[in-house]
Design a protein around this motif. Sequence first.
Motif, short mmCIF file in Angstrom:
data_model
loop_
_atom_site.label_atom_id
_atom_site.label_comp_id
_atom_site.label_asym_id
_atom_site.label_seq_id
_atom_site.Cartn_x
_atom_site.Cartn_y
_atom_site.Cartn_z
N GLY A 258 47.45 1.94 18.61
CA GLY A 258 46.17 1.39 18.20
C GLY A 258 45.22 1.22 19.37
N VAL A 259 45.75 0.77 20.49
CA VAL A 259 44.91 0.64 21.68
C VAL A 259 44.40 2.00 22.12
CG1 VAL A 259 44.90 -0.05 24.10
CG2 VAL A 259 46.03 -1.49 22.40
N ASP A 260 45.27 3.01 22.05
CA ASP A 260 44.84 4.36 22.41
C ASP A 260 43.72 4.85 21.50
OD1 ASP A 260 46.66 4.46 24.44
OD2 ASP A 260 48.22 5.49 23.27
N ALA A 261 43.82 4.53 20.22
CA ALA A 261 42.77 4.95 19.28
C ALA A 261 41.45 4.28 19.63
CB ALA A 261 43.18 4.60 17.85
N VAL A 262 41.49 3.00 19.95
CA VAL A 262 40.27 2.31 20.34
C VAL A 262 39.72 2.89 21.64
CG1 VAL A 262 39.28 0.07 20.99
CG2 VAL A 262 40.96 0.21 19.16
N GLN A 263 40.63 3.21 22.56
CA GLN A 263 40.21 3.81 23.82
C GLN A 263 39.52 5.15 23.59
OE1 GLN A 263 40.70 2.30 26.84
NE2 GLN A 263 39.53 3.91 27.84
N ARG A 264 40.05 5.94 22.68
CA ARG A 264 39.42 7.23 22.36
C ARG A 264 38.04 7.04 21.75
NH1 ARG A 264 44.66 8.60 20.59
NH2 ARG A 264 44.04 8.19 18.42
N SER A 265 37.94 6.04 20.88
CA SER A 265 36.64 5.78 20.25
C SER A 265 35.61 5.36 21.29
CB SER A 265 36.79 4.68 19.19
OG SER A 265 37.67 5.10 18.16
N VAL A 266 36.03 4.55 22.25
CA VAL A 266 35.11 4.15 23.30
C VAL A 266 34.67 5.34 24.12
CG1 VAL A 266 34.92 2.80 25.42
CG2 VAL A 266 36.00 1.79 23.40
N THR A 267 35.62 6.20 24.46
CA THR A 267 35.28 7.41 25.23
C THR A 267 34.34 8.32 24.44
OG1 THR A 267 37.43 7.28 26.33
CG2 THR A 267 36.24 9.38 26.46
N GLN A 268 34.60 8.44 23.15
CA GLN A 268 33.74 9.28 22.31
C GLN A 268 32.33 8.70 22.23
OE1 GLN A 268 35.82 9.43 18.60
NE2 GLN A 268 37.57 10.54 19.47
N ARG A 296 44.57 12.40 11.26
CA ARG A 296 44.12 11.05 10.99
C ARG A 296 44.85 10.42 9.80
NH1 ARG A 296 43.65 9.58 15.07
NH2 ARG A 296 42.76 7.63 14.26
N VAL A 297 45.19 11.21 8.81
CA VAL A 297 45.97 10.68 7.69
C VAL A 297 47.35 10.24 8.17
CG1 VAL A 297 47.07 11.30 5.51
CG2 VAL A 297 44.70 11.93 5.93
N ALA A 298 47.94 11.02 9.06
CA ALA A 298 49.24 10.64 9.61
C ALA A 298 49.14 9.33 10.38
CB ALA A 298 49.76 11.76 10.51
N PHE A 299 48.02 9.13 11.08
CA PHE A 299 47.84 7.88 11.82
C PHE A 299 47.78 6.69 10.87
CE2 PHE A 299 44.85 4.66 13.35
CZ PHE A 299 45.46 4.27 14.54
N TRP A 300 47.00 6.84 9.76
CA TRP A 300 46.85 5.72 8.82
C TRP A 300 48.05 5.57 7.89
CZ3 TRP A 300 42.99 2.17 8.94
CH2 TRP A 300 41.88 2.46 9.72
N ALA A 301 48.92 6.56 7.86
CA ALA A 301 50.08 6.47 6.96
C ALA A 301 51.01 5.33 7.35
CB ALA A 301 50.83 7.79 6.97
N LEU A 329 34.46 14.19 13.37
CA LEU A 329 35.16 14.31 12.09
C LEU A 329 36.26 13.26 11.99
CD1 LEU A 329 35.64 15.69 9.42
CD2 LEU A 329 37.01 17.43 10.59
N GLY A 330 36.97 13.03 13.10
CA GLY A 330 37.99 11.98 13.09
C GLY A 330 37.40 10.62 12.83
N ALA A 331 36.23 10.33 13.43
CA ALA A 331 35.56 9.05 13.19
C ALA A 331 35.14 8.92 11.73
CB ALA A 331 34.36 8.92 14.11
N CYS A 332 34.72 10.04 11.11
CA CYS A 332 34.33 10.03 9.70
C CYS A 332 35.53 9.69 8.82
CB CYS A 332 33.74 11.39 9.32
SG CYS A 332 33.37 11.59 7.57
N VAL A 333 36.66 10.36 9.07
CA VAL A 333 37.86 10.09 8.27
C VAL A 333 38.33 8.65 8.49
CG1 VAL A 333 40.25 10.78 7.86
CG2 VAL A 333 38.52 12.52 8.34
N ASP A 334 38.30 8.18 9.73
CA ASP A 334 38.71 6.80 10.02
C ASP A 334 37.81 5.81 9.30
OD1 ASP A 334 40.76 7.67 11.61
OD2 ASP A 334 39.67 7.45 13.49
N ALA A 335 36.51 6.09 9.24
CA ALA A 335 35.59 5.17 8.56
C ALA A 335 35.90 5.09 7.07
CB ALA A 335 34.15 5.62 8.78
#
Length: 429
Positions: A258-268, A296-301, A329-335
Amino acid sequence: MRRRILLLVGATTSLVLIAFLVPLALLLRTVAADRAVQAATVEAQSLSSLVATTDRAALALAVQQLDANSPAVVTLFLADGSVLGAPAERTPLVQLGTLGGSESAAVQGGREIVFAVRDPTGDAGVIRAFVPDAQLNRGVPGAWLLLGALGIGLLGLSLAVADWLGRSLVRSTTDLAAVSHRLANGELDARADPAAPAELGVVAAAVNGLAARISELLREERETVADLAHRVRTPLTALRLDAEALPEPGQAARIGAGVDAVQRSVTQAIELARRRGSGPGAGRAWSDAAAVVHERVAFWAVLAEDTDRETSVEIAAGPLPVALGAADLGACVDALLGNVFAHTPDGTAFAVRLAARPGGGALLVVADAGQGLPAGNAALSRGSSGADSTGLGLDIARRSAEQAGGGLTLGRAVEGGLEVRVELGPPDP
């Protein structure tokens, strides 16, 4: 604009020329007629003294010579009924002349002038001068042609000047519109020419000021986003260290992911802010929708399993290239999936479907079995939310779809809840 200027100038010039040339043409005709009548009158009056002092033979010769050299037809009616000069009838005006009157009148074919005279015996006679229409209008057609040519020349000159002025205005207007389109396409270095004619120069200066202000605001936005993202990295680093210190490896790995995902979002967010200031076409990318959605579906699974949500996933075989970068696109699916988890209770099932779109691109559908969206499409407005959230989730998805040349629509899902359909266009060749 150019055509309207030409029509306006042409109509105005035509009215002025008509108001000036028509009275002038009539005046020329009147002057020509008066000149011919005056010349005939002078020549006819020259016979008056000869009638009273000259014998019949000399008078006949004088009348004959005057009739031959004069533009008018001269006739002398004597008291004894004889007629000298050009033969003519005794018109009513001639009869009036025998009574001692001198008159002038327009008759058929020209103008008739009569003078009462006395012969050597004291008897009354009449001198008649007839000026034909050809003499009355002598030189008038040529003068009218000259006036017409002058009018046409002045009209052509005014239209030429109006066309030159119209071209300069249209060119300046077109250039200003082109600069506006360039600014709309992201070319913030485009500038209009402030030396444009009249008010267009003022508008050009205003557009240049607006472009400079937009550039300044975007720069401030990029700096703010970058600064905010940089500040977020420090607590994220501390959170990562805390996650690694957890005694249970599985829990540590999950929190670390989860921290990595937030880190990626910040970088993006930082990269996106930089791309916005890189000129037209910056940030245009493409990705494989099948691979991104699957990831992204695998992440939210994992979270779906923890909250007892039944998940249905139908992803078409890739690659499915779309005109949207993998990060966006990943941010769209996550949203979209984040909205499902945030606005439906635990245990609510949801489905993710991805299929190829006719003509290229992909169609992404996220549906749930929740309560739906009572507010309808109003939820697409940025900041609109009915669940105490930021209201940016659907707006992020909508903007991503529009960036990819598609769109986002809301509807009622087969499962009974909300269905979000996101159309993504194909990448440019």
